[in-house]
Design a protein around this motif. Sequence first.
Motif: not given
Length: 187
Positions: A58-59, A62-63
């Motif tokens: 998910s975003k 990734e962060e």
Amino acid sequence: MGKNQKKKSNKRFWWVLISVIIIVGVGSSLFFFNFFGIGIDALNNSDTAGSVEQKDLSKKEEEKINQVRSTVGESHQDLGDFVASTHEFYNDTTGYGGINNLDWEEQKNKSEQVIMEIEKLTLDVSDESLKQDLQSILNVSQQAIEEEEAEDVRSLHRYFHDLDIALNDYQSYDRIWNVTETLKEVR
């Protein structure tokens, strides 16, 4: 020869021709897959076959990966270079069905190189989760040398894949394998 007999003869010819083509096609495919040691799982993606769960990112994940990369990865660039080149080796030798047809001499030599290199590079590692991952890689590498099991090579590939994501700017991924402690907080 009558018209009906000619039609029957033509039909029979086409059925025989189609049957021969199908038999030759199936036989050739079986020979090809058997000769190159490629299993059915390789048709999808040989690296996704296995028991370790894979995960779409998910975003938020990734962060978190970017955060790990900017801290742990930034302070271990020599190790990151080693991880990237070793990951590339495993991509080349195990991808596209290669895991089913390993050159064990090549794999054992690589495992020996991995052990020697990690023993040198571990001295500078301060991050505990990264140390655990490197110790796990040492154990699996030794096991791969001794037992010549494809599952050990697959595990090594997954460790190096996840560490390449954690330490480097490796962008050719959409999944992590959840095998490293370094990326544990991403899970």
